[in-house]
Each structure stands twice: as structure tokens, then as C-alpha cells.
Design a protein around this motif. Structure first.
Motif, PDB file in Angstrom:
ATOM      1  N   GLY A 120       6.742  -4.252  -6.508  1.00  0.00           N
ATOM      2  CA  GLY A 120       6.568  -3.376  -8.027  1.00  0.00           C
ATOM      3  C   GLY A 120       6.146  -2.309  -8.443  1.00  0.00           C
ATOM      4  N   ASP A 121       4.691  -2.364  -8.808  1.00  0.00           N
ATOM      5  CA  ASP A 121       4.159  -1.915  -9.318  1.00  0.00           C
ATOM      6  C   ASP A 121       3.625  -0.391  -8.302  1.00  0.00           C
ATOM      7  N   ALA A 122       3.807  -0.895  -6.802  1.00  0.00           N
ATOM      8  CA  ALA A 122       3.877   0.314  -5.520  1.00  0.00           C
ATOM      9  C   ALA A 122       5.112   1.324  -5.737  1.00  0.00           C
ATOM     10  N   HIS A 123       5.883   1.081  -5.883  1.00  0.00           N
ATOM     11  CA  HIS A 123       7.107   1.968  -5.418  1.00  0.00           C
ATOM     12  C   HIS A 123       7.330   2.347  -7.555  1.00  0.00           C
ATOM     13  N   ALA A 124       6.663   2.045  -8.374  1.00  0.00           N
ATOM     14  CA  ALA A 124       6.461   2.311  -9.841  1.00  0.00           C
ATOM     15  C   ALA A 124       5.516   4.094  -9.487  1.00  0.00           C
ATOM     16  N   LEU A 125       4.117   3.756  -8.546  1.00  0.00           N
ATOM     17  CA  LEU A 125       3.233   4.590  -8.775  1.00  0.00           C
ATOM     18  C   LEU A 125       3.886   5.827  -7.553  1.00  0.00           C
ATOM     19  N   GLY A 126       4.713   5.839  -6.875  1.00  0.00           N
ATOM     20  CA  GLY A 126       5.652   6.598  -6.061  1.00  0.00           C
ATOM     21  C   GLY A 126       5.954   6.490  -4.480  1.00  0.00           C
ATOM     22  N   ILE A 127       5.473   5.091  -4.397  1.00  0.00           N
ATOM     23  CA  ILE A 127       5.676   4.599  -3.068  1.00  0.00           C
ATOM     24  C   ILE A 127       6.651   4.211  -2.350  1.00  0.00           C
ATOM     25  N   GLU A 128       7.214   4.414  -1.224  1.00  0.00           N
ATOM     26  CA  GLU A 128       8.375   4.291  -0.784  1.00  0.00           C
ATOM     27  C   GLU A 128       8.056   3.203   0.017  1.00  0.00           C
ATOM     28  N   VAL A 129       8.331   1.686  -0.657  1.00  0.00           N
ATOM     29  CA  VAL A 129       8.224   0.583  -0.177  1.00  0.00           C
ATOM     30  C   VAL A 129       8.430   0.478   0.960  1.00  0.00           C
ATOM     31  N   GLU A 130      10.037   0.304   1.001  1.00  0.00           N
ATOM     32  CA  GLU A 130      10.294   0.008   2.340  1.00  0.00           C
ATOM     33  C   GLU A 130       9.805   1.220   3.598  1.00  0.00           C
ATOM     34  N   ARG A 131       9.981   1.941   2.880  1.00  0.00           N
ATOM     35  CA  ARG A 131       9.468   2.718   4.282  1.00  0.00           C
ATOM     36  C   ARG A 131       7.776   2.745   4.566  1.00  0.00           C
ATOM     37  N   THR A 132       7.367   2.772   3.945  1.00  0.00           N
ATOM     38  CA  THR A 132       6.387   2.912   4.192  1.00  0.00           C
ATOM     39  C   THR A 132       5.723   0.673   4.904  1.00  0.00           C
ATOM     40  N   LYS A 133       6.874  -0.711   4.394  1.00  0.00           N
ATOM     41  CA  LYS A 133       6.253  -1.336   5.074  1.00  0.00           C
ATOM     42  C   LYS A 133       7.132  -1.039   6.824  1.00  0.00           C
ATOM     43  N   LYS A 134       7.753  -0.479   6.757  1.00  0.00           N
ATOM     44  CA  LYS A 134       8.841  -0.757   7.880  1.00  0.00           C
ATOM     45  C   LYS A 134       7.714  -0.091   9.081  1.00  0.00           C
ATOM     46  N   LEU A 135       7.111   0.783   8.614  1.00  0.00           N
ATOM     47  CA  LEU A 135       5.915   2.083   9.466  1.00  0.00           C
ATOM     48  C   LEU A 135       5.135   0.643   9.653  1.00  0.00           C
TER      49      LEU A 135
END
Length: 364
Positions: A256-271
Motif C-alpha cells: 500500500g505504501d509502495a503504491h502511494a509512493l509511485g511504485i507500480e507494485v504488480e509490475r515490479t513484483k513480476k519483474l
């Protein structure tokens, strides 16, 4: 001190340590060679381009057009070392030592990524079933005498990557991959693949010794082809995770915090999951299942350099290379060679228990 300065300082220091470990390791064996002689042989083996050859004569690279030119390489030094010593160091021991360094580099990198990805200090490179998948491919190739492209290593790599992909598909729903679900899917798939491996062991017959040796993790019989293959596969995935080191730091705060800080969470996790799985698959394919490198080394380096992955990733990778070279030296130095996986477990398990008892193991 800036992050870049700290990362550079630790990387240079650990690179020097790795070079020293390599030199010492290359001198240890049935025939002992002094470290200074080993260092001289290694330096003397470094090729330097001196010009363009035209069938027997060498001319400067800028001189006119010449037919079918090729660059000539010579050694910049001419150290006195016996021919047997050169053969032992360069042809017998060096391929195995470099393969150990690359495998240790890979496993420590993948372990660092997985511990940050899962925000769990108990995570290791095989947590999503990559090692079990590689084991199925390798054991099946040995037991069933399969003929596959690139041999046993190719089969192990493919089945490892496929296993990671299957675990990811099982854990993904509506475009999201919850970390807890991914962990449980990995455990379930590992359990199933363990049953497959057990069944293949029952059918192994005369190949049982070879299968068990592979499952314990080994680096015997290392070739320059294996070194070259791993050296070709590792750089790009490592650079990808290094580029995303800051994103991995932010993911430690929670999705949640990562998304709020502008991270594309699912894409980053996949990579991150894909690159760590490829790194692990490549390492396991050439070495078998070697435990504790990707579990203990990131812990040890986190205590020394801190949790910032911009520093931790390169430091752990280099330390993992030194660790596996050192443990493999122990594995091959006895009266009878033992699988290096046995040595890493014997060294890593007590150290990890020490961390548990001193409460040094905690969530990143």
C-alpha cells in the motif's frame, strides 16, 4: 557518506577479498602451489591485443588494408612457472573456482531479492519452487536417459523456469499476486515436486549415486562451457534487480505504501520474481541444489552494510561468490571429495542458528 560511495567502497573491498580467495583456492589441492605462483600464473594468462596478424607478421592496426586480418594477443608478462603448475591452475582448478564464484554470486543475489520481496528473513532462492523444478528436470534426464538440447543443464533450467511460472500463475488472481498466496503456492508445488523426485529415485537403479550427488549440490567436473554459459546469463538479470533496488527498498514498507509512493507494485513484483527465478535456475542447472548460500549470506551482509538494497545487493553477491569458492575448496580438499552442498549446510546452519539465538534474524 552517500549511498553510491558506500556501495562502491563495499564492492571494491569485497572484490579484493574475492580475488584473494580465488588465488588461495587455486593453490590448494593434491598438489600445493604457493599463492604468489598462482597469482603470477593468473596475471600471465591475461591476454593483451598487440596488433593485427596477416598470416605470420604483425602490423599496427592502423596500417593500410590487409587481407583477413586478426588481432593477436600476447601475455604482458613472462613469469617463471612450471608447465604442470600452469596446467593445474588454468585447466583443472580455475574453471571450477570461477563456476563456484558465479553460482555463489547468483544464489546470494537471488536470496537477497527474495528476502526483500517476501519481507521475510527465512526466504531463500528456492522458495517459489525453482530448485525443486530444476531437480525434477535433472533427475528425469539422468534416470530416464533423456536426450535433450543442452543436456542435463538445459533440462534443469527449463523445468526450473517453468515451475516458477506455474507458481506465479497459481498465485495470481484478477491481475494481483498476493505475497502470502505466492508463498503458499510455492510450498504446495515444492511438496508435489518432491513426491515426483522421490518416485524417480525409486526408479533410478544404477544411476542412484549420480542423482543423489546432483541433489546434494556439486561443482566437480566444471567446464569452461558452463562458466561461459553462466557468465552470459547472469549480467542482465543482475543489472535489472540492481536498477530496481530502490523499488525493493520501498516494497519493504508494504504494498500500500509502495503504491502511494509511485511504485507500480504488480509490475515490479513480476519483474523481481522473474529475474530472481532466472538467476536461481541458471545457478542450480549447473551446480545442483546448494543450500544456505542465498539464506545466510544476505543476513550476514545486512548486519554489516544495512538494509539498503542499493548497497546490499552488490555486497551480498560478491560475498556469496567468496563464500562458495571457500566452501568448495573445503569440499574438494579432503581425502575423498564431498558435495559442496553438504559443506554449505554444515557451515550455514550453525551460523543461522547463532543469528536466531542472538535475535539478529528479523524482518528486513
Amino acid at each position: 557518506m552517500s549511498v553510491r560511495t558506500r556501495a562502491t567502497a563495499w564492492s571494491v573491498g569485497l572484490t579484493v577479498l574475492l580475488a584473494l580467495v580465488v588465488v588461495v583456492s587455486a593453490g590448494i589441492g593434491a598438489v600445493t602451489i604457493e599463492p604468489r605462483t598462482v597469482a603470477a600464473i593468473l596475471v600471465d594468462a591475461i591476454p593483451v591485443p598487440v596488433g593485427v596478424s596477416t598470416g605470420g607478421s604483425t602490423v599496427l592496426p592502423l596500417v593500410g588494408s590487409v587481407p583477413t586480418p586478426s588481432v593477436e594477443f600476447v601475455s604482458p608478462f613472462d613469469f617463471a612457472a612450471s608447465r604442470p603448475a600452469r596446467i593445474i591452475v588454468l585447466s583443472v582448478r580455475l574453471p571450477r573456482i570461477l563456476l563456484a564464484a558465479l553460482v555463489g554470486f547468483a544464489l546470494a543475489t537471488a536470496g537477497t531479492v527474495m528476502q526483500g520481496f517476501f519481507r521475510n528473513p527465512m526466504a531463500d532462492p528456492s522458495i517459489v519452487g525453482v530448485s525443486s523444478g530444476a531437480a525434477v528436470g535433472a533427475v528425469a534426464t539422468i534416470v530416464l536417459s533423456l536426450s535433450v538440447p543442452f543436456g542435463l543443464e538445459g533440462a534443469a533450467f527449463v523445468t526450473a523456469v517453468v515451475t516458477a511460472f506455474v507458481v506465479y500463475l497459481i498465485a495470481t488472481e484478477d491481475g494481483r499476486t498476493p505475497v502470502a498466496t505466492l508463498l503458499l503456492a510455492g510450498v504446495a508445488v515444492q511438496t508435489f515436486l518432491g513426491a515426483v523426485i522421490s518416485f524417480l529415485l525409486l526408479q533410478s537403479g544404477e544411476s542412484l549415486r549420480q542423482v543423489v550427488f546432483w541433489l546434494m549440490g556439486h561443482l566437480s567436473g566444471a567446464t569452461w562451457d558452463e562458466v561461459g554459459m553462466l557468465a552470459l546469463v547472469l549480467p542482465l538479470p543482475f543489472l535489472l534487480v540492481l536498477v530496481h533496488a530502490r523499488d525493493l527498498n520501498v516494497l519493504l514498507l508494504g504494498e500500500g505504501d509502495a503504491h502511494a509512493l509511485g511504485i507500480e507494485v504488480e509490475r515490479t513484483k513480476k519483474l523481481l520474481l522473474a529475474t530472481a527465478s532466472i538467476i536461481t535456475a541458471a545457478a542450480v542447472a549447473v551446480s545442483g541444489v546448494i543450500g544456505f548460500v542465498g539464506l545466510v549470506v544476505p543476513h550476514m551482509l545486512r548486519l554489516l552494510v544495512g538494509p539498503d538494497h542499493r548497497v546490499l545487493l552488490p555486497a551480498s553477491a560478491l560475498a556469496g561468490a567468496s563464500f562458495l569458492v571457500a566452501t568448495d575448496t573445503i569440499a574438494r580438499s579432503g581425502a575423498a571429495e564431498i558435495p559442496v552442498g553438504v559443506v554449505t549446510a554444515a557451515v550455514g546452519a550453525p551460523f543461522f542458528l547463532y543469528l536466531l539465538r542472538t535475535r539478529e534474524v528479523h524482518s528486513p
